[in-house]
Design a protein around this motif. Structure first.
Motif, PDB file in Angstrom:
ATOM      1  N   THR A  66       2.033  -6.471   3.389  1.00 49.35           N
ATOM      2  CA  THR A  66       3.125  -6.009   3.087  1.00 49.35           C
ATOM      3  C   THR A  66       2.928  -4.292   3.459  1.00 49.35           C
ATOM      4  N   ALA A  67       4.535  -3.932   3.568  1.00 48.51           N
ATOM      5  CA  ALA A  67       4.240  -2.782   3.683  1.00 48.51           C
ATOM      6  C   ALA A  67       5.638  -1.545   2.974  1.00 48.51           C
ATOM      7  N   VAL A  68       5.237  -0.781   2.920  1.00 49.71           N
ATOM      8  CA  VAL A  68       6.957   0.133   2.692  1.00 49.71           C
ATOM      9  C   VAL A  68       7.545   0.651   3.676  1.00 49.71           C
ATOM     10  N   GLY A  69       8.738  -0.036   3.621  1.00 50.61           N
ATOM     11  CA  GLY A  69      10.576   0.462   4.395  1.00 50.61           C
ATOM     12  C   GLY A  69      10.275   2.091   3.645  1.00 50.61           C
ATOM     13  N   SER A  70      11.363   2.199   2.959  1.00 49.22           N
ATOM     14  CA  SER A  70      12.234   3.027   2.149  1.00 49.22           C
ATOM     15  C   SER A  70      11.237   3.489   1.356  1.00 49.22           C
ATOM     16  N   ARG A  73       9.019  -2.750   4.021  1.00 46.95           N
ATOM     17  CA  ARG A  73       9.290  -2.882   5.698  1.00 46.95           C
ATOM     18  C   ARG A  73      10.266  -3.709   6.386  1.00 46.95           C
ATOM     19  N   GLU A  74       9.460  -5.326   5.744  1.00 48.08           N
ATOM     20  CA  GLU A  74      10.976  -6.047   6.327  1.00 48.08           C
ATOM     21  C   GLU A  74      11.259  -6.485   5.188  1.00 48.08           C
ATOM     22  N   ASP A  99       0.909  -1.300   0.096  1.00 45.59           N
ATOM     23  CA  ASP A  99      -0.296   0.259  -0.139  1.00 45.59           C
ATOM     24  C   ASP A  99       0.869   1.173  -0.067  1.00 45.59           C
ATOM     25  N   ILE A 100       0.614   1.486  -1.380  1.00 46.17           N
ATOM     26  CA  ILE A 100       1.742   3.189  -1.113  1.00 46.17           C
ATOM     27  C   ILE A 100       0.251   4.842  -0.786  1.00 46.17           C
ATOM     28  N   SER A 101      -0.589   4.758  -0.160  1.00 49.61           N
ATOM     29  CA  SER A 101      -1.666   5.119  -0.246  1.00 49.61           C
ATOM     30  C   SER A 101      -0.387   7.160   0.183  1.00 49.61           C
ATOM     31  N   PRO A 119       5.452   8.032  -8.873  1.00 48.31           N
ATOM     32  CA  PRO A 119       5.116   7.858 -10.227  1.00 48.31           C
ATOM     33  C   PRO A 119       3.568   6.601 -10.010  1.00 48.31           C
ATOM     34  N   CYS A 120       4.144   5.717  -9.443  1.00 52.15           N
ATOM     35  CA  CYS A 120       3.052   5.041  -9.894  1.00 52.15           C
ATOM     36  C   CYS A 120       1.616   5.098  -8.656  1.00 52.15           C
ATOM     37  N   LYS A 121       1.735   6.263  -7.660  1.00 54.40           N
ATOM     38  CA  LYS A 121       0.787   6.050  -7.010  1.00 54.40           C
ATOM     39  C   LYS A 121      -0.890   6.396  -7.952  1.00 54.40           C
TER      40      LYS A 121
END
Length: 556
Positions: free
Chosen positions: A516-520, A485-486, A274-276, A281-283
């Motif tokens: 899954t999640a964004v880390g950096s 994130r992981e 999730d990149i909300s 660019p892919c948002k």
């Protein structure tokens, strides 16, 4: 719902397991090395199913130690796309010219079947357009043909030819049900009806196997290839068998998810995040605008599409091999982490580097990153990137998987001198990373020209721990690199398979988003764009030059 999932990843040199929560957090992990037989000076790489399975059970016991086994809800497996050959008694058969019975796996990076792949490509069968136009010696048809031609007793005695991930689920459940991920990606199975010959009752294309000299498979009714297929994450058989449960220290009947090749498990563990809350660019774009870059010993470049896209020299389009209902193209580089290590370990300064790194308490990679920064500062350069202004490299030391698709391609270096210093090693190390990033850009450009719309890289794998590697990829592709994130997205991906088998999510896509999640995020440095545009032109010219040199030497 409370509980845990176990993800198991069999990589090139080690097997690892992780214990994951419902939101995809890695709560515990363990690993152990694997044996590899690689005779010097050969293209042969072999492993043992006994060694692999022993390692699998060992690491599962470690990560589940102290955990209430009734709270483990599902288990998933991924592995390299290596070929495991199983006899009538369920045991492995030797794939080695030595006859050693423990060597029953032809590893993915084994290139013994180069001539067989060439012969298959000479048939120009339409099936080949679904592997980028040319079959690689890394794919299973070439390896099976090699076995038939060189180890005919093994060929005749074989009951099943399995991808290594499928071997793991066979050992876990007793089921020979095959994964769409493996059969479509590595065995030339046509997963969509639109790909098949008229009148074909399955995805095995009779005319293909006959054309390449493996008509035995057809005559035997494809018993050695299988006729029962399912999607990754689907629950297999009656779950974990009593024998496997005892070996792993888990409960019999535990849901086991249909397996996946390791690179695709890495893709599952990163590409659906999730990149909300981020500017990318892919948002607000579909998942097809993302490319999963799974970086380890080798690197895979995975892009999804809603329709079949044909990219010359890039594997696919594959149907439903990772995410059901989507087509997929897979570019790749055969040696990435392996190439970087080769360049470091063969340099005359390696022992000095290793000693200095140990004294400093950091890795050799961190030390080289620091050395490149120091050298750039001493030379008055605004970025270490400029250290390679007149030093160029082609990274195809083990052939080009994509987009040239030529196993005979080799590495090239321009700008050598007589130095054996640590500074010289730092420059060669930096040039290796840059060359790999230029290869990635070449693959992405080929995909986008052919109909993809990749705008953002989602990276995972061991190489992403190297900050220089990630930054150089952002700078050379001009695209932001999203890190998970992981750190171990491959284990997250295999854990997702276990979660789906437990039916804790309604679909693979739902599980991907939840776990899954964004880390950096690492963004490109616009100051380097002009420099890297010039370097990329040199990179492409070196490729053309090598092909021209080879043509000059024909008939000698």
């Amino acid at each position: 719902m409370a509980g845990y999932y176990v993800g198991v990843d069999v990589g090139t040199a080690s097997v690892r397991a992780g214990l994951l929560s419902r939101d995809g957090r890695l709560l515990a992990h363990a690993g152990t090395p694997l044996k590899i037989w690689h005779p010097d000076g050969t293209e042969v790489y072999e492993q043992s199913t006994k060694d692999v399975w022993g390692g699998v059970c060992q690491v599962i016991k470690k990560v589940c130690s102290g955990v209430d086994k009734s709270l483990v809800r599902g288990i998933g497996f991924d592995a390299t796309c290596s070929l495991a050959v199983v006899g009538q008694d369920g045991r492995g058969l030797s794939v080695s010219l030595s006859g050693d019975p423990q060597k029953d796996i032809i590893m993915w990076l084994d290139h013994r079947a180069i001539s067989q792949a060439g012969a298959i490509n000479q048939t120009d069968h339409y099936v080949l357009k679904y592997v980028g136009g040319l079959l690689s010696p890394e794919q299973q048809a070439a390896k099976m043909l090699w076995l038939k031609e060189n180890l005919n007793e093994t060929w005749k005695k074989a009951a099943k030819f399995l991808d290594l991930p499928e071997y793991l689920t066979y050992r876990a459940t007793g089921s020979f049900q095959r994964s769409m991920c493996s059969v479509v990606s590595k065995f030339n199975f046509m997963g969509d009806e639109s790909q098949r010959d008229k009148g074909s009752s399955s995805g095995w294309i009779e005319s293909y196997w006959e054309a390449i000299g493996l008509q035995d498979l057809v005559e035997e009714g494809y018993t050695k290839l299988g006729s029962d297929f399912t999607h990754p994450g689907s629950v297999l058989n009656q779950g974990l068998s009593h024998d496997a449960a005892e070996e792993m220290g888990l409960l019999a009947g535990l849901p086991v998810g249909c397996s996946m090749i390791d690179a695709y498990a890495g893709g599952l563990g990163v590409i659906g995040a999730d990149i909300s809350g981020h500017s990318l660019p892919c948002k607000n774009q579909p998942i097809t605008s993302r490319l999963a870059l799974v970086c380890g010993t080798s690197t895979c470049h995975i892009a999804l599409s809603e329709e079949a896209l044909f990219v010359k020299g890039v594997w696919g389009p594959y149907f439903s091999n990772m995410v059901p209902g989507f087509w997929l193209n897979e570019g790749g580089q055969t040696a990435t982490g392996k190439l970087i290590d080769h360049m470091i370990e063969t340099h005359p300064c390696y022992d000095k580097l290793k000693e200095k790194a140990e004294t400093s308490g950091i890795s050799v990679y961190d030390l080289l990153n620091q050395q490149a920064e120091k050298l750039a500062s001493e030379r008055g350069l605004s970025s270490p990137a400029f250290l390679t202004c007149h030093f160029h490299m082609l990274p195809d030391f083990h052939g080009n998987r994509s987009p040239i698709a030529d196993a005979d391609m080799r590495g090239m270096v321009c700008g050598l001198n007589l130095s054996t210093s640590l500074d010289d090693l730092a420059i060669k190390y930096l040039a290796s990373i840059q060359a790999l990033a230029h290869g990635t850009r070449h693959i992405i450009d080929s995909m986008n020209v052919s109909g993809h719309h990749v705008s953002t890289l989602f990276m995972c794998g061991g190489l992403t721990k190297n900050t220089l590697y990630v930054q150089v990829h952002a700078d050379i592709t001009g695209m932001p690199c999203v890190l998970p994130r992981e750190e171990d997205s491959v284990l997250v991906g295999s854990g997702i398979l276990g979660a789906c088998a437990a039916r804790d999510f309604s679909s693979l896509q739902e599980a991907m988003k939840a776990m899954t999640a964004v880390g950096s995020i690492v963004r490109p440095d616009p100051r380097l764009q002009k420099f890297y545009e010039k370097k990329h032109k040199v990179f492409l010219k070196m490729q053309r030059d090598q092909l021209e040199y080879r043509q000059m030497m024909v008939d000698t």
